[in-house]
Design a protein around this motif. Structure first.
Motif, PDB file in Angstrom:
ATOM      1  N   THR A 183      -2.330  -1.250  -3.816  1.00  0.00           N
ATOM      2  CA  THR A 183      -3.379  -0.235  -3.685  1.00  0.00           C
ATOM      3  C   THR A 183      -2.773   1.073  -3.187  1.00  0.00           C
ATOM      4  O   THR A 183      -1.770   1.084  -2.475  1.00  0.00           O
ATOM      5  CB  THR A 183      -4.490  -0.660  -2.695  1.00  0.00           C
ATOM      6  N   LYS A 237       0.824  -1.203   0.000  1.00  0.00           N
ATOM      7  CA  LYS A 237       0.000   0.000   0.000  1.00  0.00           C
ATOM      8  C   LYS A 237       0.864   1.262   0.000  1.00  0.00           C
ATOM      9  O   LYS A 237       1.923   1.286   0.607  1.00  0.00           O
ATOM     10  CB  LYS A 237      -0.909   0.043   1.243  1.00  0.00           C
ATOM     11  N   VAL A 257       0.090   2.501  -8.437  1.00  0.00           N
ATOM     12  CA  VAL A 257      -0.678   1.274  -8.713  1.00  0.00           C
ATOM     13  C   VAL A 257      -0.403   0.731 -10.113  1.00  0.00           C
ATOM     14  O   VAL A 257      -0.658  -0.443 -10.388  1.00  0.00           O
ATOM     15  CB  VAL A 257      -2.199   1.497  -8.508  1.00  0.00           C
ATOM     16  N   ASP A 266     -10.681   2.152  -9.811  1.00  0.00           N
ATOM     17  CA  ASP A 266      -9.557   1.596 -10.553  1.00  0.00           C
ATOM     18  C   ASP A 266      -8.901   2.702 -11.366  1.00  0.00           C
ATOM     19  O   ASP A 266      -9.449   3.802 -11.505  1.00  0.00           O
ATOM     20  CB  ASP A 266     -10.006   0.450 -11.455  1.00  0.00           C
ATOM     21  N   THR A 322      -7.035   1.214  -7.093  1.00  0.00           N
ATOM     22  CA  THR A 322      -6.332   0.017  -7.546  1.00  0.00           C
ATOM     23  C   THR A 322      -5.913   0.193  -8.992  1.00  0.00           C
ATOM     24  O   THR A 322      -6.446   1.039  -9.711  1.00  0.00           O
ATOM     25  CB  THR A 322      -7.213  -1.235  -7.414  1.00  0.00           C
ATOM     26  N   LEU A 326      -9.733   4.672  -1.957  1.00  0.00           N
ATOM     27  CA  LEU A 326      -8.853   3.554  -2.314  1.00  0.00           C
ATOM     28  C   LEU A 326      -8.790   3.466  -3.833  1.00  0.00           C
ATOM     29  O   LEU A 326      -9.819   3.513  -4.509  1.00  0.00           O
ATOM     30  CB  LEU A 326      -9.371   2.264  -1.701  1.00  0.00           C
TER      31      LEU A 326
END
Length: 300
Positions: free
Chosen positions: A269, A213, A263, A235, A296, A294
């Motif tokens: 993440t 992370k 990422v 995303d 990704t 968050l």
């Protein structure tokens, strides 16, 4: 009696919720950019230090990269050294660079180290110059306008960007019981010292270590849409679309670009979280809800 039982059950529920996250992230590296209100308010400073120590004790490997812009500005003012900015970047001449090193590599860095140690951890302070950890090159600001036939290149002094990260020093520390605390100062091929944006340093360290992370603390709730609603579980493709449609603009862009780079280059993440919330890091890492955005790399 019932109040005590309820309080005990609440604690048990919290610990139970955290357990699967602890199991999932044991031995994983988590890079945290520490700044904003969390670095100024005494209670938030204390809760941040406690979060980092607890993470290390339960088997996670936190690395702290810190900023210090307000503290640099205060000392420059006391010394009657003028602060100038170009596109949000501090123009850093030799005198200003001396102050930057004094504040980031000394005062701020050692304050964070002391807080972590007081909370029961073992922290060590570094700058990117130590062991040539952060190799840097000079940054130039480029401006374009219809009146100019070619872009204007502006020299803002000892301001750098990350060229490479030597992870060998960090590997030694991460595999011990020590928590590294890193000031965002880099060293160039010419042995010049460079002041670097802390978000960028944290992101590049996370990429170099293939961290689980990257966490960026901010003074807002996270990434929000045009209606002020918190966006999370995004995303990279969705974030790109939000940039193109103008939802993400201004001061949030550098953080978002830093998170996207991470990422897209080996970090699982990235999180942009509200540093004004006590224990924000633990809430984001070890609970279901979290306190921010968050991001990704791949579509869910």
């Amino acid at each position: 009696m019932s109040l005590n039982r309820d309080a005990a059950m609440n604690i048990a529920n919290v610990l139970t919720e955290a357990l699967p996250y602890i199991q999932r992230f044991t031995d994983k590296t988590i890079v945290i950019k520490y700044g904003g209100n969390a670095m100024i308010d005494d209670e938030l400073k204390k809760s941040f230090a406690q979060d980092v120590v607890l993470m290390k004790f339960v088997g996670l490997n936190p690395i702290v990269v810190h900023g210090g812009g307000p503290q640099i500005g205060e000392l420059l003012k006391e010394l009657n050294i003028q602060s100038d900015f170009v596109d949000g970047m501090r123009v850093t001449d030799s005198k200003t660079m001396d102050v930057v090193q004094m504040v980031l590599g000394g005062l701020v860095n050692q304050d964070i180290v002391s807080l972590i140690n007081q909370s029961g951890g073992k922290a060590i302070g570094l700058t990117g110059k130590d062991g040539s950890l952060v190799r840097a090159k000079k940054m130039y600001i480029e401006r374009s306008s219809p009146e100019l036939t070619t872009p204007e290149i502006i020299d803002i002094g000892h301001v750098g960007e990350v060229e490479s990260i030597d992870r060998s020093v960090l590997d030694l520390l991460v595999n011990s019981d020590i928590i590294p605390v890193i000031a965002p100062i880099g060293i160039g091929k010419d042995n010049e010292t460079y002041n670097i944006n802390a978000d960028l340093v944290a992101g590049k360290i996370a990429e170099a270590l293939n961290a689980e992370k990257l966490i960026l603390l901010t003074n807002i709730a996270g990434l929000q849409d045009n209606a002020g609603k918190l966006l999370t579980g995004l995303d990279a493709a969705t974030v790109d679309a939000l940039i193109k449609d103008g939802t993400i603009t201004g001061g949030m862009l550098p953080k978002i670009n830093c998170a996207l780079s991470a990422v897209n280059n080996g970090v699982n993440t990235a999180h942009i979280i509200d540093g004004r919330v006590a224990h924000a890091v633990l809430l984001e890492v070890l609970t279901d809800e979290g306190v921010g955005t968050l991001i990704t790399g791949k579509k869910a």
